[in-house]
Design a protein around this motif. Structure first.
Motif, PDB file in Angstrom:
ATOM      1  N   PRO A 108      99.970   3.665  33.176  1.00 24.16           N
ATOM      2  CA  PRO A 108      99.762   2.941  31.909  1.00 24.16           C
ATOM      3  C   PRO A 108     100.717   3.439  30.838  1.00 24.16           C
ATOM      4  O   PRO A 108     101.226   4.565  30.896  1.00 24.16           O
ATOM      5  N   ASP A 109     100.975   2.599  29.843  1.00 21.24           N
ATOM      6  CA  ASP A 109     101.734   3.039  28.683  1.00 21.24           C
ATOM      7  C   ASP A 109     100.908   4.089  27.950  1.00 21.24           C
ATOM      8  O   ASP A 109      99.677   3.968  27.848  1.00 21.24           O
ATOM      9  N   ARG A 110     101.582   5.119  27.445  1.00 16.96           N
ATOM     10  CA  ARG A 110     100.846   6.249  26.891  1.00 16.96           C
ATOM     11  C   ARG A 110     101.542   6.796  25.649  1.00 16.96           C
ATOM     12  O   ARG A 110     102.772   6.847  25.582  1.00 16.96           O
ATOM     13  N   ALA A 111     100.725   7.217  24.672  1.00 16.42           N
ATOM     14  CA  ALA A 111     101.229   7.890  23.479  1.00 16.42           C
ATOM     15  C   ALA A 111     100.474   9.204  23.308  1.00 16.42           C
ATOM     16  O   ALA A 111      99.272   9.275  23.573  1.00 16.42           O
ATOM     17  N   THR A 112     101.186  10.239  22.893  1.00 17.91           N
ATOM     18  CA  THR A 112     100.567  11.539  22.658  1.00 17.91           C
ATOM     19  C   THR A 112     101.046  12.085  21.323  1.00 17.91           C
ATOM     20  O   THR A 112     102.144  11.762  20.849  1.00 17.91           O
ATOM     21  N   ALA A 113     100.212  12.919  20.731  1.00 14.33           N
ATOM     22  CA  ALA A 113     100.574  13.627  19.505  1.00 14.33           C
ATOM     23  C   ALA A 113     100.024  15.047  19.629  1.00 14.33           C
ATOM     24  O   ALA A 113      98.946  15.256  20.180  1.00 14.33           O
ATOM     25  N   PHE A 114     100.787  16.019  19.115  1.00 11.27           N
ATOM     26  CA  PHE A 114     100.332  17.399  19.246  1.00 11.27           C
ATOM     27  C   PHE A 114     100.624  18.193  17.978  1.00 11.27           C
ATOM     28  O   PHE A 114     101.490  17.846  17.179  1.00 11.27           O
ATOM     29  N   TRP A 115      99.875  19.281  17.855  1.00  9.81           N
ATOM     30  CA  TRP A 115     100.064  20.235  16.762  1.00  9.81           C
ATOM     31  C   TRP A 115      99.985  21.634  17.344  1.00  9.81           C
ATOM     32  O   TRP A 115      98.941  22.043  17.856  1.00  9.81           O
ATOM     33  N   ASP A 116     101.100  22.342  17.291  1.00  5.36           N
ATOM     34  CA  ASP A 116     101.149  23.733  17.721  1.00  5.36           C
ATOM     35  C   ASP A 116     101.090  24.629  16.496  1.00  5.36           C
ATOM     36  O   ASP A 116     101.848  24.418  15.529  1.00  5.36           O
ATOM     37  N   GLN A 117     100.215  25.635  16.535  1.00  6.48           N
ATOM     38  CA  GLN A 117     100.068  26.522  15.389  1.00  6.48           C
ATOM     39  C   GLN A 117      99.938  27.962  15.866  1.00  6.48           C
ATOM     40  O   GLN A 117      99.101  28.269  16.726  1.00  6.48           O
ATOM     41  N   THR A 118     100.761  28.835  15.297  1.00  5.19           N
ATOM     42  CA  THR A 118     100.626  30.266  15.523  1.00  5.19           C
ATOM     43  C   THR A 118      99.950  30.855  14.294  1.00  5.19           C
ATOM     44  O   THR A 118     100.544  30.905  13.211  1.00  5.19           O
ATOM     45  N   TRP A 119      98.705  31.284  14.458  1.00  4.07           N
ATOM     46  CA  TRP A 119      97.919  31.757  13.326  1.00  4.07           C
ATOM     47  C   TRP A 119      98.256  33.210  12.995  1.00  4.07           C
ATOM     48  O   TRP A 119      98.381  33.577  11.827  1.00  4.07           O
ATOM     49  N   THR A 120      98.359  34.013  14.015  1.00  2.37           N
ATOM     50  CA  THR A 120      98.769  35.411  13.883  1.00  2.37           C
ATOM     51  C   THR A 120      99.624  35.742  15.103  1.00  2.37           C
ATOM     52  O   THR A 120      99.827  34.893  15.971  1.00  2.37           O
ATOM     53  N   GLN A 121     100.112  36.952  15.170  1.00  4.33           N
ATOM     54  CA  GLN A 121     100.882  37.353  16.338  1.00  4.33           C
ATOM     55  C   GLN A 121     100.037  37.315  17.606  1.00  4.33           C
ATOM     56  O   GLN A 121     100.574  37.221  18.706  1.00  4.33           O
ATOM     57  N   ALA A 122      98.712  37.328  17.433  1.00  5.24           N
ATOM     58  CA  ALA A 122      97.827  37.400  18.598  1.00  5.24           C
ATOM     59  C   ALA A 122      97.118  36.084  18.904  1.00  5.24           C
ATOM     60  O   ALA A 122      96.526  35.944  19.974  1.00  5.24           O
ATOM     61  N   ALA A 158      93.816  27.360  23.293  1.00  4.03           N
ATOM     62  CA  ALA A 158      93.998  28.537  22.439  1.00  4.03           C
ATOM     63  C   ALA A 158      94.403  29.724  23.308  1.00  4.03           C
ATOM     64  O   ALA A 158      93.952  29.854  24.450  1.00  4.03           O
ATOM     65  N   ARG A 159      95.247  30.560  22.757  1.00 10.51           N
ATOM     66  CA  ARG A 159      95.707  31.769  23.464  1.00 10.51           C
ATOM     67  C   ARG A 159      95.466  32.970  22.561  1.00 10.51           C
ATOM     68  O   ARG A 159      95.875  32.971  21.398  1.00 10.51           O
ATOM     69  N   PHE A 160      94.807  33.977  23.114  1.00 10.30           N
ATOM     70  CA  PHE A 160      94.494  35.194  22.372  1.00 10.30           C
ATOM     71  C   PHE A 160      95.162  36.367  23.092  1.00 10.30           C
ATOM     72  O   PHE A 160      94.831  36.655  24.252  1.00 10.30           O
ATOM     73  N   GLN A 161      96.082  37.016  22.386  1.00 13.37           N
ATOM     74  CA  GLN A 161      96.747  38.175  22.968  1.00 13.37           C
ATOM     75  C   GLN A 161      95.832  39.388  22.823  1.00 13.37           C
ATOM     76  O   GLN A 161      95.430  39.763  21.717  1.00 13.37           O
ATOM     77  N   LEU A 162      95.498  40.017  23.943  1.00 17.55           N
ATOM     78  CA  LEU A 162      94.597  41.161  23.960  1.00 17.55           C
ATOM     79  C   LEU A 162      95.394  42.452  24.155  1.00 17.55           C
ATOM     80  O   LEU A 162      96.577  42.408  24.512  1.00 17.55           O
ATOM     81  N   PRO A 163      94.753  43.584  23.915  1.00 17.30           N
ATOM     82  CA  PRO A 163      95.450  44.849  24.200  1.00 17.30           C
ATOM     83  C   PRO A 163      95.971  44.919  25.631  1.00 17.30           C
ATOM     84  O   PRO A 163      97.004  45.544  25.895  1.00 17.30           O
ATOM     85  N   LEU A 164      95.263  44.285  26.541  1.00 18.10           N
ATOM     86  CA  LEU A 164      95.718  44.199  27.919  1.00 18.10           C
ATOM     87  C   LEU A 164      95.630  42.749  28.369  1.00 18.10           C
ATOM     88  O   LEU A 164      94.549  42.197  28.552  1.00 18.10           O
TER      89      LEU A 164
END
Length: 209
Positions: A108-122, A158-164
Motif C-alpha cells: 500500500p501507499d504509505r506515509a510516515t513521520a518521526f521525531w528523534d529526541q536526545t534528552w540527555t546523554q543517557a 526509548a533507549r536508556f544508557q545504563l552503567p552496564l
C-alpha cells in the motif's frame, strides 16, 4: 514442475532516477522508478484450492519514494517520508496491461513521520506515526470487492544508557488502534481475515564488549 510454473526467467526493464541532498541539517531523498516485463510473475488466487499460484504475464510497475528530515539541534530531528507504488498486468493475453496487480503483489501507499529526541546523554526517544492509504483494485475497468481501508499506527521507542549496557523499551501501536491488516483485507481467503496487533511492549537489554 513444468506444469506448475513457467520456468522462463523474469526479465524486466528497470529505470530509476533519484536525488539525495545532505548539508548537515537537511537530509533529502527523492526517487522514482519504472519496471516492465513482457513475461512477469504474478501471484494469483485460486478459488478452488484457496491458495496462490504463480502466473506469468506482462506486468508494469512504477512508484515514487521520498523523505525529508531536518536537524533542528544536535538533540532534535524530525522527518517525513512517503512511498507510492502502482502495478498493472495483462489479464487477457493481448500484450496490454489492463488490471491492477492484487494486494499480495504490491504494497500500500504509505506515509510516515518521526521525531528523534536526545534528552540527555543517557536517554533518547523516537516517536513515529505511520499511515497506510486506502486502495481500490481495478479489474478490466471494474472495481473489485477486495479493497483496502487504510489505518494509522504510532510507535514509541526509548533507549536508556545504563552503567552496564543499554535498556531499550518499545511500544508498538501506542494508542491501541483497532485495524485489519493489509494482507487480510486484500486476500479473498476468509480464514486469514485477522486484526492487526494491538499495543505491544518490548523490553530488551544489550551490551557491547
Amino acid at each position: 514442475m513444468d506444469t506448475l510454473v513457467d520456468l522462463q526467467p523474469v526479465i524486466a526493464d528497470n529505470q530509476e532516477i533519484g536525488l539525495d541532498y545532505d548539508d548537515g541539517r537537511w537530509l533529502v531523498h527523492l526517487a522514482a522508478y519504472w519496471s516492465d516485463s513482457d513475461l512477469g510473475s504474478r501471484l494469483a488466487f485460486d478459488n478452488a484450492t484457496q491458495t496462490y499460484n504463480v502466473v506469468r504475464e506482462r506486468t508494469e510497475i512504477d512508484g515514487f519514494e521520498g523523505s525529508v528530515a531536518y536537524q533542528f539541534t544536535d538533540a532534535t530531528r524530525v522527518g517525513v517520508a512517503y512511498a507510492k507504488t502502482d502495478g498493472r498486468y495483462d489479464s487477457n493475453g493481448d500484450d496490454r496491461v489492463d488490471s491492477d496487480l492484487p494486494g499480495i503483489n504490491v504494497a500500500p501507499d504509505r506515509a510516515t513521520a518521526f521525531w528523534d529526541q536526545t534528552w540527555t546523554q543517557a536517554i533518547s526517544t523516537r516517536l513515529q506515526a505511520s499511515h497506510s492509504f486506502d486502495r481500490d483494485f481495478d479489474y478490466r475497468g471494474t472495481t473489485l470487492p477486495d479493497d483496502f481501508e487504510g489505518y494509522t499506527t504510532v510507535d514509541l521507542q526509548a533507549r536508556f544508557q545504563l552503567p552496564l549496557g543499554a535498556l531499550n523499551v518499545g511500544v508498538e501501536n501506542l494508542f491501541g488502534e483497532q485495524y485489519t491488516t493489509y494482507y487480510s483485507q486484500t486476500t479473498p481467503r476468509a480464514d486469514t481475515y485477522t486484526a492487526g496487533r494491538g499495543r505491544v511492549l518490548t523490553v530488551g537489554w544489550s551490551h557491547r564488549f
